[in-house]
Design an enzyme around this catalytic site. Sequence first.
Site, short mmCIF file in Angstrom:
data_model
loop_
_atom_site.label_atom_id
_atom_site.label_comp_id
_atom_site.label_asym_id
_atom_site.label_seq_id
_atom_site.Cartn_x
_atom_site.Cartn_y
_atom_site.Cartn_z
N GLY A 17 -4.79 -3.38 1.92
CA GLY A 17 -4.86 -2.23 2.83
C GLY A 17 -3.79 -1.44 2.53
O GLY A 17 -3.20 -1.86 1.38
N CYS A 18 -3.55 -0.21 3.44
CA CYS A 18 -2.45 0.24 3.16
C CYS A 18 -1.19 -0.15 3.90
O CYS A 18 -1.38 -0.76 5.17
CB CYS A 18 -2.46 1.65 3.85
SG CYS A 18 -3.86 2.77 3.12
N PRO A 19 -0.04 -0.15 3.27
CA PRO A 19 0.53 0.70 2.47
C PRO A 19 0.68 -0.24 0.92
O PRO A 19 0.98 0.53 0.11
CB PRO A 19 1.64 1.18 2.67
CG PRO A 19 2.33 -0.05 3.68
CD PRO A 19 1.22 -0.65 4.22
N MET A 20 0.11 -1.45 1.11
CA MET A 20 0.54 -2.49 -0.37
C MET A 20 -0.23 -1.73 -1.43
O MET A 20 0.04 -1.99 -2.57
CB MET A 20 0.30 -3.80 0.12
CG MET A 20 1.47 -4.50 1.10
SD MET A 20 2.98 -4.30 0.39
CE MET A 20 2.88 -5.25 -0.92
N ASN A 21 -1.57 -1.30 -1.10
CA ASN A 21 -2.14 -0.69 -2.23
C ASN A 21 -1.43 0.36 -2.94
O ASN A 21 -1.55 0.42 -4.28
CB ASN A 21 -3.87 0.00 -1.83
CG ASN A 21 -3.61 0.81 -0.45
OD1 ASN A 21 -2.49 1.06 0.10
ND2 ASN A 21 -4.74 0.94 0.06
#
Lengths: 80, 267
Positions: A17-21
Amino acid sequence: MAQSRKSDAVRNCRGVGCPMNLVYTKVELAKLESGQVLEVILDDGPPINNVPGSLEREKHIILGKEQLADGAWSILVKKA
Amino acid sequence: MMDFTEEQLERYSRHILLEEVGVEGQEKLLSAKVLIVGAGGLGAPVSLYLAAAGVGTIGIVDNDVVDLSNLQRQVVHFHKDINVAKVESAKEKMLAINPDLVVKTYKKYLCADNIREIIKDYDFVVEGTDNFPAKFLINDACVMEGIPFSHGGILRFDGQAMTVVPGESSCYRCTFRNPPPPDAVPTCSQAGVLGAIAGMLGTIQATEALKYIIGVGDLLTDTLLSFDAKKMHFRKVKLQRQDDCPICGKNPTITELVDAEQAVCSI
Protein backbone atom coordinates in the site's frame (compact mmCIF):
# COMPACT_ATOMS: atom_id res chain seq x y z
CA MET A 1 8.38 -7.83 -18.82
CA ALA A 2 4.90 -6.48 -19.31
CA GLN A 3 5.75 -3.57 -21.55
CA SER A 4 7.64 -3.83 -24.80
CA ARG A 5 10.14 -1.18 -23.74
CA LYS A 6 13.15 -2.50 -21.94
CA SER A 7 13.70 -1.67 -18.28
CA ASP A 8 16.93 -1.86 -16.28
CA ALA A 9 15.27 -3.11 -13.10
CA VAL A 10 11.88 -4.27 -11.86
CA ARG A 11 10.18 -3.76 -8.51
CA ASN A 12 6.99 -5.67 -7.77
CA CYS A 13 4.82 -3.66 -5.39
CA ARG A 14 1.74 -5.88 -5.69
CA GLY A 15 0.00 -5.92 -2.33
CA VAL A 16 2.08 -3.00 -1.02
CA GLY A 17 0.00 0.00 0.00
CA CYS A 18 0.81 3.70 0.08
CA PRO A 19 3.24 5.07 1.02
CA MET A 20 5.60 2.08 1.30
CA ASN A 21 5.21 1.36 -2.44
CA LEU A 22 6.69 4.80 -3.10
CA VAL A 23 9.46 4.18 -0.54
CA TYR A 24 10.42 0.91 -2.28
CA THR A 25 10.29 2.63 -5.67
CA LYS A 26 12.59 5.42 -4.45
CA VAL A 27 15.03 2.85 -3.06
CA GLU A 28 15.17 1.06 -6.45
CA LEU A 29 15.61 4.36 -8.29
CA ALA A 30 18.48 5.29 -5.96
CA LYS A 31 20.34 2.21 -7.22
CA LEU A 32 20.05 3.32 -10.86
CA GLU A 33 21.90 5.94 -12.87
CA SER A 34 20.15 8.96 -14.30
CA GLY A 35 18.38 7.96 -17.54
CA GLN A 36 17.96 4.30 -16.59
CA VAL A 37 14.46 2.85 -16.55
CA LEU A 38 12.66 1.09 -13.68
CA GLU A 39 9.52 -0.99 -14.10
CA VAL A 40 7.23 -0.87 -11.07
CA ILE A 41 4.16 -3.05 -10.59
CA LEU A 42 1.49 -1.21 -8.61
CA ASP A 43 -1.96 -2.23 -7.41
CA ASP A 44 -5.05 -0.69 -8.94
CA GLY A 45 -6.70 2.10 -6.93
CA PRO A 46 -4.75 4.49 -4.68
CA PRO A 47 -1.30 3.08 -5.64
CA ILE A 48 -1.63 3.70 -9.41
CA ASN A 49 -3.48 6.95 -8.70
CA ASN A 50 -0.76 8.35 -6.41
CA VAL A 51 2.68 6.90 -7.04
CA PRO A 52 3.24 8.13 -10.62
CA GLY A 53 2.39 11.72 -9.67
CA SER A 54 4.75 11.59 -6.70
CA LEU A 55 7.55 10.36 -8.97
CA GLU A 56 6.85 13.12 -11.49
CA ARG A 57 7.05 15.72 -8.71
CA GLU A 58 10.61 14.50 -8.15
CA LYS A 59 11.29 15.09 -11.87
CA HIS A 60 11.33 11.42 -12.91
CA ILE A 61 9.61 10.70 -16.21
CA ILE A 62 6.76 8.22 -16.56
CA LEU A 63 7.40 6.61 -19.95
CA GLY A 64 4.28 4.46 -19.94
CA LYS A 65 1.70 2.62 -17.92
CA GLU A 66 -0.44 -0.37 -18.74
CA GLN A 67 -2.91 -2.51 -16.85
CA LEU A 68 -2.02 -6.17 -16.51
CA ALA A 69 -4.32 -9.18 -16.67
CA ASP A 70 -4.65 -9.37 -12.87
CA GLY A 71 -5.70 -5.70 -12.63
CA ALA A 72 -2.34 -4.44 -11.35
CA TRP A 73 -0.44 -1.80 -13.32
CA SER A 74 3.02 -1.75 -14.80
CA ILE A 75 4.68 1.64 -15.04
CA LEU A 76 8.02 2.52 -16.62
CA VAL A 77 9.93 5.28 -14.84
CA LYS A 78 12.98 6.99 -16.31
CA LYS A 79 15.23 8.22 -13.53
CA ALA A 80 15.78 11.99 -13.46
CA MET B 1 24.19 2.48 -1.74
CA MET B 2 23.71 1.41 1.85
CA ASP B 3 21.58 -1.70 2.31
CA PHE B 4 18.53 -0.71 4.29
CA THR B 5 16.69 -3.43 6.17
CA GLU B 6 12.92 -3.67 5.78
CA GLU B 7 12.60 -2.32 9.32
CA GLN B 8 14.80 0.68 8.50
CA LEU B 9 12.80 1.46 5.36
CA GLU B 10 9.62 1.50 7.38
CA ARG B 11 11.16 3.40 10.32
CA TYR B 12 12.58 6.11 8.07
CA SER B 13 9.84 6.04 5.41
CA ARG B 14 8.61 9.57 6.21
CA HIS B 15 12.11 10.88 5.61
CA ILE B 16 12.69 8.83 2.47
CA LEU B 17 9.41 10.10 1.04
CA LEU B 18 10.64 13.70 1.28
CA GLU B 19 12.17 14.75 -2.02
CA GLU B 20 14.86 16.76 -0.17
CA VAL B 21 15.84 13.81 2.04
CA GLY B 22 15.20 10.60 0.14
CA VAL B 23 17.36 7.51 0.37
CA GLU B 24 20.56 9.55 0.07
CA GLY B 25 19.64 11.92 2.88
CA GLN B 26 18.76 9.08 5.21
CA GLU B 27 22.10 7.45 4.42
CA LYS B 28 23.83 10.69 5.41
CA LEU B 29 21.92 10.74 8.70
CA LEU B 30 22.84 7.14 9.49
CA SER B 31 26.53 7.90 8.84
CA ALA B 32 26.52 11.19 10.77
CA LYS B 33 28.05 11.89 14.17
CA VAL B 34 26.51 14.62 16.31
CA LEU B 35 27.62 15.74 19.77
CA ILE B 36 25.03 17.19 22.14
CA VAL B 37 26.50 19.34 24.90
CA GLY B 38 24.10 19.48 27.81
CA ALA B 39 21.45 16.86 28.58
CA GLY B 40 19.05 19.45 29.97
CA GLY B 41 16.09 21.38 28.63
CA LEU B 42 17.53 21.78 25.13
CA GLY B 43 19.48 18.53 25.00
CA ALA B 44 16.33 16.58 25.86
CA PRO B 45 14.34 17.27 22.67
CA VAL B 46 17.53 17.37 20.61
CA SER B 47 18.53 13.88 21.74
CA LEU B 48 15.05 12.44 21.22
CA TYR B 49 14.62 13.87 17.71
CA LEU B 50 18.14 13.06 16.53
CA ALA B 51 17.75 9.51 17.79
CA ALA B 52 14.38 9.19 16.12
CA ALA B 53 15.81 10.60 12.89
CA GLY B 54 18.49 7.90 12.80
CA VAL B 55 21.60 10.02 13.36
CA GLY B 56 23.96 7.06 13.53
CA THR B 57 26.34 8.21 16.26
CA ILE B 58 25.20 10.55 19.00
CA GLY B 59 27.53 11.78 21.75
CA ILE B 60 26.11 13.47 24.82
CA VAL B 61 28.02 15.45 27.45
CA ASP B 62 26.76 16.39 30.92
CA ASN B 63 28.21 16.03 34.39
CA ASP B 64 24.95 16.30 36.32
CA VAL B 65 22.50 13.80 37.72
CA VAL B 66 18.75 14.17 37.23
CA ASP B 67 17.08 16.39 39.81
CA LEU B 68 13.35 16.58 40.54
CA SER B 69 13.34 20.24 39.46
CA ASN B 70 14.60 19.22 35.98
CA LEU B 71 11.51 17.20 35.11
CA GLN B 72 9.32 20.26 34.42
CA ARG B 73 11.12 20.72 31.06
CA GLN B 74 13.84 18.09 30.51
CA VAL B 75 11.52 15.59 28.87
CA VAL B 76 14.17 12.94 28.17
CA HIS B 77 14.39 12.27 31.93
CA PHE B 78 11.65 10.50 33.87
CA HIS B 79 10.68 10.46 37.54
CA LYS B 80 12.41 7.11 37.97
CA ASP B 81 15.70 8.68 36.79
CA ILE B 82 16.14 11.07 39.72
CA ASN B 83 19.78 10.85 40.88
CA VAL B 84 20.77 8.94 37.72
CA ALA B 85 23.50 10.51 35.54
CA LYS B 86 21.74 12.62 32.90
CA VAL B 87 23.86 11.18 30.09
CA GLU B 88 22.87 7.63 31.06
CA SER B 89 19.21 8.57 31.37
CA ALA B 90 19.28 10.23 27.94
CA LYS B 91 21.14 7.29 26.41
CA GLU B 92 18.51 4.85 27.70
CA LYS B 93 15.68 6.86 26.07
CA MET B 94 17.52 7.34 22.78
CA LEU B 95 18.17 3.61 22.45
CA ALA B 96 14.60 2.85 23.52
CA ILE B 97 13.37 4.93 20.57
CA ASN B 98 15.95 3.63 18.14
CA PRO B 99 18.18 0.63 18.93
CA ASP B 100 20.02 1.23 15.62
CA LEU B 101 22.23 3.92 17.10
CA VAL B 102 25.61 4.22 18.76
CA VAL B 103 25.34 6.53 21.80
CA LYS B 104 28.52 7.73 23.48
CA THR B 105 28.24 9.29 26.93
CA TYR B 106 30.64 11.79 28.53
CA LYS B 107 29.82 12.34 32.18
CA LYS B 108 32.03 15.38 32.61
CA TYR B 109 32.17 19.13 32.16
CA LEU B 110 33.77 20.38 28.99
CA CYS B 111 36.91 22.34 29.79
CA ALA B 112 39.73 23.94 27.82
CA ASP B 113 41.71 20.79 28.54
CA ASN B 114 39.29 18.20 27.18
CA ILE B 115 36.94 19.86 24.70
CA ARG B 116 38.95 19.62 21.49
CA GLU B 117 39.69 15.95 22.03
CA ILE B 118 35.98 15.22 22.58
CA ILE B 119 34.50 17.26 19.73
CA LYS B 120 37.04 16.51 17.00
CA ASP B 121 35.41 13.27 15.84
CA TYR B 122 31.96 14.81 15.36
CA ASP B 123 30.39 16.35 12.26
CA PHE B 124 28.17 18.78 14.15
CA VAL B 125 27.79 20.01 17.72
CA VAL B 126 24.55 21.10 19.39
CA GLU B 127 25.22 23.49 22.25
CA GLY B 128 22.49 23.47 24.86
CA THR B 129 24.40 24.61 27.92
CA ASP B 130 23.20 26.79 30.77
CA ASN B 131 26.19 29.10 31.22
CA PHE B 132 28.15 31.64 29.23
CA PRO B 133 31.69 30.33 29.83
CA ALA B 134 30.63 27.02 28.26
CA LYS B 135 28.98 28.77 25.30
CA PHE B 136 32.15 30.74 24.54
CA LEU B 137 34.37 27.72 25.08
CA ILE B 138 32.28 25.63 22.67
CA ASN B 139 32.33 28.44 20.09
CA ASP B 140 36.09 28.81 20.30
CA ALA B 141 36.79 25.08 20.19
CA CYS B 142 34.42 24.54 17.25
CA VAL B 143 36.01 27.43 15.33
CA MET B 144 39.48 25.98 15.99
CA GLU B 145 38.42 22.48 14.92
CA GLY B 146 36.28 23.74 12.02
CA ILE B 147 33.16 21.99 13.31
CA PRO B 148 29.75 23.58 12.67
CA PHE B 149 27.47 24.01 15.66
CA SER B 150 24.09 25.23 16.77
CA HIS B 151 23.96 27.69 19.66
CA GLY B 152 20.83 27.76 21.75
CA GLY B 153 19.68 29.55 24.87
CA ILE B 154 16.40 29.94 26.76
CA LEU B 155 15.24 31.97 29.73
CA ARG B 156 11.78 32.77 31.10
CA PHE B 157 9.61 32.92 27.92
CA ASP B 158 12.43 33.73 25.51
CA GLY B 159 14.71 31.71 23.31
CA GLN B 160 17.46 32.33 20.80
CA ALA B 161 19.41 30.22 18.34
CA MET B 162 22.10 30.68 15.74
CA THR B 163 24.12 28.27 13.63
CA VAL B 164 27.83 28.73 13.07
CA VAL B 165 29.75 27.22 10.16
CA PRO B 166 33.38 28.13 10.93
CA GLY B 167 35.18 29.80 8.05
CA GLU B 168 31.88 30.63 6.33
CA SER B 169 29.62 32.42 8.75
CA SER B 170 29.88 34.70 11.75
CA CYS B 171 30.67 33.00 15.05
CA TYR B 172 29.17 33.53 18.49
CA ARG B 173 32.09 35.80 19.42
CA CYS B 174 31.61 37.98 16.32
CA THR B 175 28.33 39.07 17.90
CA PHE B 176 28.78 38.52 21.64
CA ARG B 177 32.43 39.41 22.13
CA ASN B 178 32.92 38.24 25.71
CA PRO B 179 30.89 36.49 28.38
CA PRO B 180 28.81 38.90 30.46
CA PRO B 181 30.04 39.49 34.01
CA PRO B 182 29.04 36.70 36.39
CA ASP B 183 25.50 37.31 37.73
CA ALA B 184 24.70 39.92 35.03
CA VAL B 185 22.32 37.44 33.43
CA PRO B 186 20.31 35.18 35.71
CA THR B 187 20.28 31.46 35.09
CA CYS B 188 17.11 29.41 34.63
CA SER B 189 17.45 28.26 38.21
CA GLN B 190 17.23 31.88 39.37
CA ALA B 191 14.86 33.39 36.81
CA GLY B 192 12.66 30.45 35.85
CA VAL B 193 11.73 29.17 32.44
CA LEU B 194 8.48 28.00 30.88
CA GLY B 195 9.10 24.30 30.29
CA ALA B 196 7.65 24.09 26.80
CA ILE B 197 10.00 26.70 25.33
CA ALA B 198 12.83 24.22 25.87
CA GLY B 199 10.96 22.08 23.36
CA MET B 200 10.44 25.02 21.00
CA LEU B 201 14.09 25.93 20.89
CA GLY B 202 15.53 22.44 21.15
CA THR B 203 13.54 21.27 18.16
CA ILE B 204 14.82 24.28 16.18
CA GLN B 205 18.36 23.16 17.04
CA ALA B 206 17.62 19.54 16.12
CA THR B 207 16.21 20.76 12.80
CA GLU B 208 19.37 22.76 12.10
CA ALA B 209 21.52 19.69 12.80
CA LEU B 210 19.43 17.54 10.46
CA LYS B 211 19.43 20.21 7.73
CA TYR B 212 23.19 20.55 7.95
CA ILE B 213 23.73 16.80 7.68
CA ILE B 214 21.32 16.34 4.79
CA GLY B 215 22.48 19.54 3.09
CA VAL B 216 19.05 21.03 2.61
CA GLY B 217 17.66 24.53 2.97
CA ASP B 218 19.18 27.59 4.59
CA LEU B 219 20.75 27.35 8.04
CA LEU B 220 20.51 30.01 10.73
CA THR B 221 23.99 31.16 9.73
CA ASP B 222 24.71 34.88 10.05
CA THR B 223 21.32 35.00 11.71
CA LEU B 224 20.13 35.24 15.29
CA LEU B 225 16.64 33.81 15.60
CA SER B 226 14.89 34.87 18.78
CA PHE B 227 11.38 34.44 20.06
CA ASP B 228 9.16 35.77 22.80
CA ALA B 229 6.71 32.97 23.51
CA LYS B 230 4.43 35.24 25.54
CA LYS B 231 3.48 37.06 22.36
CA MET B 232 4.64 34.29 20.01
CA HIS B 233 6.81 36.84 18.24
CA PHE B 234 9.69 35.44 16.20
CA ARG B 235 12.44 37.68 14.89
CA LYS B 236 15.54 37.19 12.81
CA VAL B 237 18.50 39.56 13.11
CA LYS B 238 21.14 39.47 10.37
CA LEU B 239 24.68 39.07 11.65
CA GLN B 240 28.02 39.60 9.95
CA ARG B 241 31.48 38.18 10.34
CA GLN B 242 33.75 40.66 12.08
CA ASP B 243 37.27 41.13 10.81
CA ASP B 244 38.37 41.96 14.34
CA CYS B 245 36.76 38.89 15.91
CA PRO B 246 39.29 37.55 18.41
CA ILE B 247 38.73 33.95 17.32
CA CYS B 248 37.61 33.90 13.66
CA GLY B 249 38.79 37.36 12.52
CA LYS B 250 41.80 38.29 10.40
CA ASN B 251 44.28 38.37 13.29
CA PRO B 252 42.91 36.10 15.98
CA THR B 253 44.12 36.89 19.48
CA ILE B 254 42.67 33.72 20.97
CA THR B 255 45.07 31.05 19.82
CA GLU B 256 44.62 28.59 22.63
CA LEU B 257 41.67 27.71 24.80
CA VAL B 258 41.49 28.88 28.37
CA ASP B 259 38.65 28.44 30.81
CA ALA B 260 36.89 31.72 31.51
CA GLU B 261 37.20 33.41 34.86
CA GLN B 262 34.03 31.72 36.03
CA ALA B 263 35.60 28.34 35.33
CA VAL B 264 33.28 25.99 33.52
CA CYS B 265 34.61 23.11 35.52
CA SER B 266 33.64 24.68 38.82
CA ILE B 267 30.03 25.50 37.96
